[in-house]
Design a protein around this motif. Structure first.
Motif, mmCIF file in Angstrom:
data_model
loop_
_atom_site.group_PDB
_atom_site.id
_atom_site.type_symbol
_atom_site.label_atom_id
_atom_site.label_comp_id
_atom_site.label_asym_id
_atom_site.label_seq_id
_atom_site.Cartn_x
_atom_site.Cartn_y
_atom_site.Cartn_z
ATOM 1 N N THR A 1 2.758 -3.239 18.894
ATOM 2 C CA THR A 1 2.187 -4.437 18.134
ATOM 3 C C THR A 1 0.839 -3.906 17.992
ATOM 4 O O THR A 1 0.236 -3.226 18.793
ATOM 5 N N PRO A 2 0.123 -4.775 17.049
ATOM 6 C CA PRO A 2 -1.381 -4.525 16.656
ATOM 7 C C PRO A 2 -2.046 -4.543 18.122
ATOM 8 O O PRO A 2 -3.115 -3.833 18.596
ATOM 9 N N GLU B 1 -9.027 10.349 2.201
ATOM 10 C CA GLU B 1 -10.028 9.832 1.237
ATOM 11 C C GLU B 1 -10.548 8.492 1.406
ATOM 12 O O GLU B 1 -11.302 8.013 0.508
ATOM 13 N N ARG B 2 -10.036 7.716 2.181
ATOM 14 C CA ARG B 2 -10.280 6.456 2.734
ATOM 15 C C ARG B 2 -11.138 6.175 3.784
ATOM 16 O O ARG B 2 -10.923 6.835 4.727
ATOM 17 N N ASP B 3 -11.983 5.181 3.617
ATOM 18 C CA ASP B 3 -12.822 4.691 4.948
ATOM 19 C C ASP B 3 -12.407 3.398 5.477
ATOM 20 O O ASP B 3 -12.807 2.581 4.915
ATOM 21 N N LEU B 4 -11.462 3.672 6.461
ATOM 22 C CA LEU B 4 -10.787 2.443 6.951
ATOM 23 C C LEU B 4 -11.445 1.953 8.190
ATOM 24 O O LEU B 4 -11.968 2.762 9.006
ATOM 25 N N ALA C 1 -4.076 -1.689 12.424
ATOM 26 C CA ALA C 1 -2.907 -2.500 11.598
ATOM 27 C C ALA C 1 -1.929 -1.477 10.975
ATOM 28 O O ALA C 1 -0.548 -1.459 11.085
ATOM 29 N N LEU C 2 -2.208 -0.439 10.399
ATOM 30 C CA LEU C 2 -1.806 0.771 9.914
ATOM 31 C C LEU C 2 -1.052 1.403 11.006
ATOM 32 O O LEU C 2 0.231 1.922 10.862
ATOM 33 N N LEU C 3 -1.627 1.928 12.155
ATOM 34 C CA LEU C 3 -0.791 2.600 13.225
ATOM 35 C C LEU C 3 0.243 1.686 13.800
ATOM 36 O O LEU C 3 1.341 2.377 14.131
ATOM 37 N N ALA C 4 0.131 0.381 13.942
ATOM 38 C CA ALA C 4 1.236 -0.267 14.448
ATOM 39 C C ALA C 4 2.405 -0.595 13.386
ATOM 40 O O ALA C 4 3.463 -0.702 13.716
ATOM 41 N N LEU D 1 2.255 8.146 11.898
ATOM 42 C CA LEU D 1 0.660 8.601 11.916
ATOM 43 C C LEU D 1 0.094 8.980 13.160
ATOM 44 O O LEU D 1 -1.093 9.244 13.249
ATOM 45 N N TRP D 2 0.931 8.780 14.186
ATOM 46 C CA TRP D 2 0.384 8.846 15.635
ATOM 47 C C TRP D 2 0.322 10.404 16.051
ATOM 48 O O TRP D 2 1.310 11.063 15.681
#
Length: 100
Positions: free
Chosen positions: A20-21, A53-56, A63-66, A71-72
């Protein structure tokens, strides 16, 4: 390495049971680089999403990792409130032996 230590291991497969987030946030809060330390910049999914290329923001990364277990960085090893990410043998050894 975990098999050679007298520790009880609870394994979690993030592809089957996504975190979960809140869980991601808990882990990130214990890492010096926050959620960025959980992110595998060498993963295929990282490249597919053009994340270099993105600055998150931290919240966006969480949220993306959840949502995207590909991506982990792995493994993620937790003992109490301490977290080690990736195969860092000295840090894992220290964690497993309970040293600070």
């Amino acid at each position: 390495m975990l098999d050679s230590k007298p520790v009880r291991v609870a394994e979690r497969r993030y592809f089957k049971e996504k975190p979960t987030p809140e869980e991601v946030r808990w882990l990130a809060a214990r890492l010096p680089g926050g959620a960025r330390d959980l992110l595998s910049t060498r993963s295929r999914r990282y490249k597919e999403l053009g994340l270099a290329e993105r600055d998150l923001s931290e919240d966006e990364l969480i949220a993306l990792l959840a949502a995207e277990p590909g991506l982990w960085r792995r493994p993620v090893v937790v003992r109490g409130d301490r977290v080690v990410v990736g195969y860092d043998a000295p840090s894992l050894e220290e964690l497993l032996e309970g040293r600070e």
